[in-house]
Scaffold this active site. Structure first.
Site, PDB file in Angstrom:
ATOM      1  CE  LYS A 192      -2.558  -2.671  -0.453  1.00 28.71           C
ATOM      2  NZ  LYS A 192      -2.462  -4.256  -0.423  1.00 28.71           N
ATOM      3  N   GLY A 222       9.811 -21.985  16.119  1.00 31.70           N
ATOM      4  CA  GLY A 222       8.894 -22.806  16.875  1.00 31.70           C
ATOM      5  C   GLY A 222       8.546 -24.232  16.368  1.00 31.70           C
ATOM      6  CB  ALA A 267      -4.683 -11.273 -13.784  1.00 30.49           C
ATOM      7  CB  ALA A 271       1.701 -12.708  -8.545  1.00 33.19           C
ATOM      8  CB  VAL A 272       0.450 -18.552  -9.735  1.00 30.34           C
ATOM      9  CG1 VAL A 272       0.808 -17.960 -10.945  1.00 30.34           C
ATOM     10  CG2 VAL A 272       1.626 -19.230  -8.889  1.00 30.34           C
ATOM     11  N   GLY A 273      -0.700 -17.125  -6.507  1.00 32.83           N
ATOM     12  CA  GLY A 273      -1.354 -17.570  -5.238  1.00 32.83           C
ATOM     13  C   GLY A 273      -0.212 -17.870  -4.024  1.00 32.83           C
ATOM     14  CG  ASP A 284      -2.528 -16.120   5.031  1.00 28.30           C
ATOM     15  OD1 ASP A 284      -3.608 -15.648   5.316  1.00 28.30           O
ATOM     16  OD2 ASP A 284      -1.710 -15.509   4.486  1.00 28.30           O
ATOM     17  CB  ALA A 309      -4.068  -8.749   7.242  1.00 30.49           C
ATOM     18  CG  HIS A 311     -24.732  16.909  -0.242  1.00 36.87           C
ATOM     19  ND1 HIS A 311     -24.642  16.046  -1.361  1.00 36.87           N
ATOM     20  CD2 HIS A 311     -24.534  18.048  -0.747  1.00 36.87           C
ATOM     21  CE1 HIS A 311     -24.515  17.025  -2.320  1.00 36.87           C
ATOM     22  NE2 HIS A 311     -24.443  18.228  -2.020  1.00 36.87           N
TER      23      HIS A 311
HETATM   24  P1  FAD Z   1       1.688 -14.049   8.320  1.00 40.89           P
HETATM   25  O1  FAD Z   1       1.451 -12.643   8.095  1.00 40.89           O
HETATM   26  O2  FAD Z   1       2.387 -14.942   6.900  1.00 40.89           O
HETATM   27  O3  FAD Z   1       2.749 -14.635   9.356  1.00 40.89           O
HETATM   28  C1  FAD Z   1       3.254 -15.694   9.761  1.00 40.89           C
HETATM   29  C2  FAD Z   1       4.625 -15.323  10.785  1.00 40.89           C
HETATM   30  O4  FAD Z   1       4.792 -16.528  11.202  1.00 40.89           O
HETATM   31  C3  FAD Z   1       5.581 -14.868  10.036  1.00 40.89           C
HETATM   32  O5  FAD Z   1       6.380 -13.867  10.791  1.00 40.89           O
HETATM   33  C4  FAD Z   1       6.592 -15.987   9.844  1.00 40.89           C
HETATM   34  O6  FAD Z   1       8.068 -15.915   9.891  1.00 40.89           O
HETATM   35  C5  FAD Z   1       6.082 -16.895  11.191  1.00 40.89           C
HETATM   36  N1  FAD Z   1       6.658 -18.287  11.225  1.00 40.89           N
HETATM   37  C6  FAD Z   1       6.176 -19.311  10.436  1.00 40.89           C
HETATM   38  N2  FAD Z   1       6.753 -20.533  11.021  1.00 40.89           N
HETATM   39  C7  FAD Z   1       7.257 -20.299  11.972  1.00 40.89           C
HETATM   40  C8  FAD Z   1       7.834 -21.110  12.878  1.00 40.89           C
HETATM   41  N3  FAD Z   1       7.868 -22.589  12.840  1.00 40.89           N
HETATM   42  N4  FAD Z   1       8.356 -20.417  13.990  1.00 40.89           N
HETATM   43  C9  FAD Z   1       8.406 -19.202  14.355  1.00 40.89           C
HETATM   44  N5  FAD Z   1       7.950 -18.291  13.447  1.00 40.89           N
HETATM   45  C10 FAD Z   1       7.216 -18.864  12.202  1.00 40.89           C
HETATM   46  N6  FAD Z   1      -4.073  -9.221   3.045  1.00 40.89           N
HETATM   47  C11 FAD Z   1      -4.914  -8.134   3.474  1.00 40.89           C
HETATM   48  O7  FAD Z   1      -5.914  -8.416   4.097  1.00 40.89           O
HETATM   49  N7  FAD Z   1      -5.115  -6.890   2.831  1.00 40.89           N
HETATM   50  C12 FAD Z   1      -4.023  -6.580   2.088  1.00 40.89           C
HETATM   51  O8  FAD Z   1      -4.091  -5.490   1.520  1.00 40.89           O
HETATM   52  C13 FAD Z   1      -2.991  -7.546   1.618  1.00 40.89           C
HETATM   53  N8  FAD Z   1      -2.126  -7.166   0.705  1.00 40.89           N
HETATM   54  C14 FAD Z   1      -0.847  -8.140   0.804  1.00 40.89           C
HETATM   55  C15 FAD Z   1      -0.001  -7.960  -0.163  1.00 40.89           C
HETATM   56  C16 FAD Z   1       1.134  -8.742  -0.516  1.00 40.89           C
HETATM   57  C17 FAD Z   1       2.225  -8.380  -1.407  1.00 40.89           C
HETATM   58  C18 FAD Z   1       0.866 -10.120   0.113  1.00 40.89           C
HETATM   59  C19 FAD Z   1       2.003 -11.110  -0.014  1.00 40.89           C
HETATM   60  C20 FAD Z   1      -0.112 -10.486   0.999  1.00 40.89           C
HETATM   61  C21 FAD Z   1      -0.927  -9.339   1.365  1.00 40.89           C
HETATM   62  N9  FAD Z   1      -2.060  -9.722   2.158  1.00 40.89           N
HETATM   63  C22 FAD Z   1      -3.014  -8.874   2.414  1.00 40.89           C
HETATM   64  C23 FAD Z   1      -2.387 -11.132   2.597  1.00 40.89           C
HETATM   65  C24 FAD Z   1      -1.704 -10.900   4.305  1.00 40.89           C
HETATM   66  O9  FAD Z   1      -0.420 -10.673   4.096  1.00 40.89           O
HETATM   67  C25 FAD Z   1      -2.065 -12.139   4.913  1.00 40.89           C
HETATM   68  O10 FAD Z   1      -3.253 -12.770   4.536  1.00 40.89           O
HETATM   69  C26 FAD Z   1      -1.681 -12.142   6.395  1.00 40.89           C
HETATM   70  O11 FAD Z   1      -0.093 -11.705   6.674  1.00 40.89           O
HETATM   71  C27 FAD Z   1      -1.901 -13.493   6.990  1.00 40.89           C
HETATM   72  O12 FAD Z   1      -1.460 -13.376   8.333  1.00 40.89           O
HETATM   73  P2  FAD Z   1      -0.791 -14.622   9.260  1.00 40.89           P
HETATM   74  O13 FAD Z   1      -0.707 -13.960  10.575  1.00 40.89           O
HETATM   75  O14 FAD Z   1      -1.884 -15.886   9.042  1.00 40.89           O
HETATM   76  O15 FAD Z   1       0.581 -14.978   8.555  1.00 40.89           O
HETATM   77  P1  NAD Z   2      -4.775 -14.983  -6.323  1.00 44.51           P
HETATM   78  O1  NAD Z   2      -5.183 -16.181  -5.752  1.00 44.51           O
HETATM   79  O2  NAD Z   2      -5.406 -13.672  -5.714  1.00 44.51           O
HETATM   80  O3  NAD Z   2      -4.484 -14.886  -7.868  1.00 44.51           O
HETATM   81  C1  NAD Z   2      -3.587 -15.929  -8.482  1.00 44.51           C
HETATM   82  C2  NAD Z   2      -4.222 -15.936 -10.087  1.00 44.51           C
HETATM   83  O4  NAD Z   2      -3.024 -16.681 -10.674  1.00 44.51           O
HETATM   84  C3  NAD Z   2      -5.304 -16.447 -10.229  1.00 44.51           C
HETATM   85  O5  NAD Z   2      -6.066 -15.333 -11.038  1.00 44.51           O
HETATM   86  C4  NAD Z   2      -4.840 -17.413 -11.000  1.00 44.51           C
HETATM   87  O6  NAD Z   2      -5.976 -18.097 -11.892  1.00 44.51           O
HETATM   88  C5  NAD Z   2      -3.615 -17.096 -11.332  1.00 44.51           C
HETATM   89  N1  NAD Z   2      -2.916 -18.262 -11.998  1.00 44.51           N
HETATM   90  C6  NAD Z   2      -2.474 -19.529 -11.132  1.00 44.51           C
HETATM   91  N2  NAD Z   2      -1.892 -20.373 -12.065  1.00 44.51           N
HETATM   92  C7  NAD Z   2      -1.292 -19.764 -12.824  1.00 44.51           C
HETATM   93  C8  NAD Z   2      -0.488 -19.909 -14.091  1.00 44.51           C
HETATM   94  N3  NAD Z   2       0.300 -20.972 -14.055  1.00 44.51           N
HETATM   95  N4  NAD Z   2      -0.350 -18.979 -15.303  1.00 44.51           N
HETATM   96  C9  NAD Z   2      -1.010 -18.084 -15.045  1.00 44.51           C
HETATM   97  N5  NAD Z   2      -1.940 -17.510 -14.106  1.00 44.51           N
HETATM   98  C10 NAD Z   2      -2.183 -18.445 -12.892  1.00 44.51           C
HETATM   99  O7  NAD Z   2      -3.167 -14.850  -5.489  1.00 44.51           O
HETATM  100  P2  NAD Z   2      -2.067 -13.910  -5.449  1.00 44.51           P
HETATM  101  O8  NAD Z   2      -2.525 -12.691  -6.297  1.00 44.51           O
HETATM  102  O9  NAD Z   2      -0.779 -14.617  -5.493  1.00 44.51           O
HETATM  103  O10 NAD Z   2      -2.377 -13.500  -3.984  1.00 44.51           O
HETATM  104  C11 NAD Z   2      -2.342 -14.525  -2.981  1.00 44.51           C
HETATM  105  C12 NAD Z   2      -3.168 -13.997  -1.613  1.00 44.51           C
HETATM  106  O11 NAD Z   2      -2.617 -13.145  -1.037  1.00 44.51           O
HETATM  107  C13 NAD Z   2      -4.419 -13.413  -2.285  1.00 44.51           C
HETATM  108  O12 NAD Z   2      -5.366 -14.510  -2.657  1.00 44.51           O
HETATM  109  C14 NAD Z   2      -4.981 -12.716  -1.071  1.00 44.51           C
HETATM  110  O13 NAD Z   2      -5.395 -13.693  -0.309  1.00 44.51           O
HETATM  111  C15 NAD Z   2      -3.738 -12.110  -0.351  1.00 44.51           C
HETATM  112  N6  NAD Z   2      -3.461 -11.014  -0.943  1.00 44.51           N
HETATM  113  C16 NAD Z   2      -4.663 -10.018  -0.548  1.00 44.51           C
HETATM  114  C17 NAD Z   2      -4.513  -8.449  -0.973  1.00 44.51           C
HETATM  115  C18 NAD Z   2      -5.803  -7.723  -0.629  1.00 44.51           C
HETATM  116  O14 NAD Z   2      -6.397  -8.123   0.398  1.00 44.51           O
HETATM  117  N7  NAD Z   2      -5.554  -6.378  -1.101  1.00 44.51           N
HETATM  118  C19 NAD Z   2      -3.478  -8.104  -1.482  1.00 44.51           C
HETATM  119  C20 NAD Z   2      -2.477  -9.080  -2.022  1.00 44.51           C
HETATM  120  C21 NAD Z   2      -2.492 -10.389  -1.658  1.00 44.51           C
END
Ligand code: FAD
Ligand code: NAD
Length: 473
Positions: A58, A122, A188, A275-277, A318, A326, A450
């Site tokens: 962001k 952990g 995408a 960025a495929v998930g 997650d 988050a 408004h």
């Molecule tokens: P995480 O945030 O992944 O935290 C897990 C923590 O556990 C990490 O610090 C990791 O190092 C630690 N850990 C793992 N295994 C161990 C272990 N064995 N011992 C000790 N520590 C360990 N979500 C939104 O809602 N809004 C957004 O705008 C958004 N934007 C995103 C943008 C990007 C680029 C990405 C990649 C993700 C985004 N997400 C967004 C998704 C969001 O980041 C996740 O859903 C969220 O962080 C998940 O929280 P969590 O606490 O489950 O796991």
């Molecule tokens: P995503 O699931 O949102 O999108 C992945 C896309 O990749 C899908 O459209 C899928 O059809 C496509 N795909 C899968 N395999 C492919 C291939 N081999 N070739 C071409 N396309 C392919 O996953 P992401 O964008 O990687 O993000 C992961 C997760 O992180 C999101 O699902 C979301 O939960 C979280 N996230 C959330 C935010 C937010 O809340 N604003 C922002 C970033 C990430």
């Protein structure tokens, strides 16, 4: 002697740190073990979200949005700024500063709430024992309850493995040292669209390859079609139905081969973002006695209260089923803490908002129109365009609409879909309304200030029963 805790949380992302703080607030003696290490080699709390996810993405969306506005949107306001340049180094430094402020903030909150923060890996040995491997050695903690919150990691494609330089994951794409002239993105989805927007606004020629034939298939399709049109105008080149066959890094580029209905194609880009998930992260998390089951996709199996198959062991965020968001993880963390403390708590999974922070933003909650049609639920739809509101016109930000779906007979709101400026903020009103099982009429009878963008929500609610004022019904 082993240290004893009421609760040990593994993982300090938004699911784990919220769980730990709430446990401590409720008087439980709590430790949180987290292994995240910053590039500077320091412990950094906040997990993916704060370090390489929600927050840094962001920060870059805001910086690139300002740059784009200066270049393309301010002229009509009478503002001309010639020769604006983007200092990428300064932009990245600002992002890092925000991350550092927030991650240190979590450390401060832990201290304030007396959560014992342990930097290390952990591992659950048995249901009440957590082994922590730290720089200084190992230690076994005794825990009456364990909360697993280890998050997720990017999915890697075997045909295009990460090399950390040219073929990167989202973390790599948050730190390009200069604007790539040509940027390829595979997927995408949310990350592809957000990070494609960042670099596209700064001048990259962005090509997004998406394997599915439809953009954002889980989003309401009227809104997804609007989004597709908007992205096209922004010159995000999204190629649907494109299957990547392979990608190879060379000294100065990545060569990508892909196929679609028209045959085989080659694409040359400076960087390729995969960025495929994301996948649940449970590496080296369980000793042989842990007794915690995973499902067939590798998520920790939990019930509706986030209880795992092992007694007094919970999992949140997650690493368990449900959207990888988050706020979903944080709510689960909060609820589990309250359950452990003997209170009753639950997460309403039906009303979790989603936001994609592109411009315009896309936000939604509840059922889409295609869901309702599939499930044969009778509904009325009210739609109102931002272009018909004074505030959007004044701001010169008129793209998009609000769509409210309400039950045909009871008028209860079943889903709300917004594409437009500030959609991320506007959705909160309807989330609260849906939490209280509100009807469209409840919103229609609520006074909205408004001129605000929220008037589009008000008018969409009026439109459900064909009563919109500022537009023909
Ligand atoms: P995480 O945030 O992944 O935290 C897990 C923590 O556990 C990490 O610090 C990791 O190092 C630690 N850990 C793992 N295994 C161990 C272990 N064995 N011992 C000790 N520590 C360990 N979500 C939104 O809602 N809004 C957004 O705008 C958004 N934007 C995103 C943008 C990007 C680029 C990405 C990649 C993700 C985004 N997400 C967004 C998704 C969001 O980041 C996740 O859903 C969220 O962080 C998940 O929280 P969590 O606490 O489950 O796991
Ligand atoms: P995503 O699931 O949102 O999108 C992945 C896309 O990749 C899908 O459209 C899928 O059809 C496509 N795909 C899968 N395999 C492919 C291939 N081999 N070739 C071409 N396309 C392919 O996953 P992401 O964008 O990687 O993000 C992961 C997760 O992180 C999101 O699902 C979301 O939960 C979280 N996230 C959330 C935010 C937010 O809340 N604003 C922002 C970033 C990430």
């Amino acid at each position: 002697m082993a240290k004893r805790f009421d609760v040990v949380v593994i993982g300090a992302g938004p699911a784990g740190y919220v769980a730990a703080i709430r446990c401590a607030q409720l008087g439980l003696n709590t430790a949180c073990v987290d292994q995240w290490t910053s590039d500077a080699g320091k412990a950094s709390l906040g997990g993916t979200c704060l370090n390489v996810g929600c927050i840094p993405s962001k920060a870059l969306l805001d910086s690139s949005g300002h740059y784009h506005r200066v270049q393309h949107q301010l002229q009509s306001h009478g503002i001309r700024i010639d020769g604006a340049v983007m200092d990428v180094k300064a932009m990245l430094a600002r992002k890092e500063k925000i991350v550092s402020t927030l991650t240190k903030g979590i450390a401060g909150l832990f201290k304030h709430n007396q959560v014992i923060s342990i930097h290390g890996h952990g591992q659950m040995l048995a249901k009440d024992q957590v082994k922590v491997s730290m720089h200084e050695g190992e230690e076994v903690l005794h825990a009456a309850n364990v909360i697993l919150a280890t998050g997720s990691a990017p999915i890697e494609l075997a045909i295009a493995p990460f090399d950390g330089k040219r073929i990167v994951d989202s973390t790599g794409a948050l730190s390009f040292k200069q604007v790539p002239k040509r940027l390829g993105i595979v997927g995408a989805g949310v990350i592809g669209l957000e990070l494609g927007s960042v670099w596209g606004r700064l001048g990259s020629k962005v090509v997004i390859l998406e394997t599915l034939p439809t953009l954002l298939p889980s989003v309401d399709q009227q809104i997804a079609k609007d989004a597709e049109r908007q992205f096209k105008q922004q010159e995000l080149d999204i190629r649907l139905g494109a299957t990547v066959k392979g990608a190879k890094s060379a000294a100065d580029a990545v060569n990508v081969s892909y196929a679609d209905n028209d045959g085989d194609h080659q694409l040359k880009v400076d960087h390729l973002v995969i960025a495929v998930g994301r996948r649940p992260y449970t590496e080296d998390l369980f000793g042989p006695e842990a007794g915690v089951e995973l499902d067939d996709r590798g998520f920790i199996r939990v019930d509706e209260h986030c209880r795992t198959s092992a007694a007094n062991v919970y999992a949140v965020g997650d690493v368990v089923r449900g959207p990888m968001l988050a706020h979903k993880g944080s709510e689960e963390g909060n609820a589990v803490a309250e359950l452990i403390a003997g209170q009753s708590a639950q997460v309403n999974y039906e009303v979790i908002p989603w936001v994609i922070y592109t411009h315009p933003e896309i936000a939604w909650v509840g059922h889409t129109e295609q869901d309702l049609q599939k499930e044969k639920i009778p509904y009325n739809a009210g739609v109102f365009p931002f272009a018909a509101t004074g505030r959007a016109l004044a701001a010169e930000d008129t793209a998009g609409r609000v769509k409210i779906l309400a039950h045909k007979h009871t008028d209860e709101i079943l889903g709300v879909h917004i594409i437009g400026a500030q959609a991320s903020e506007l959705i909160a009103e309807v989330v609260v309304a849906m939490e209280f099982s509100a009807s469209a009429e409840d919103i229609a009878r609520t006074v909205h200030a408004h001129p605000t963008l929220s008037e589009a929500v008000h008018e969409a609610a009026l439109a459900v029963n064909k009563r919109a004022i500022h537009r023909a019904n």
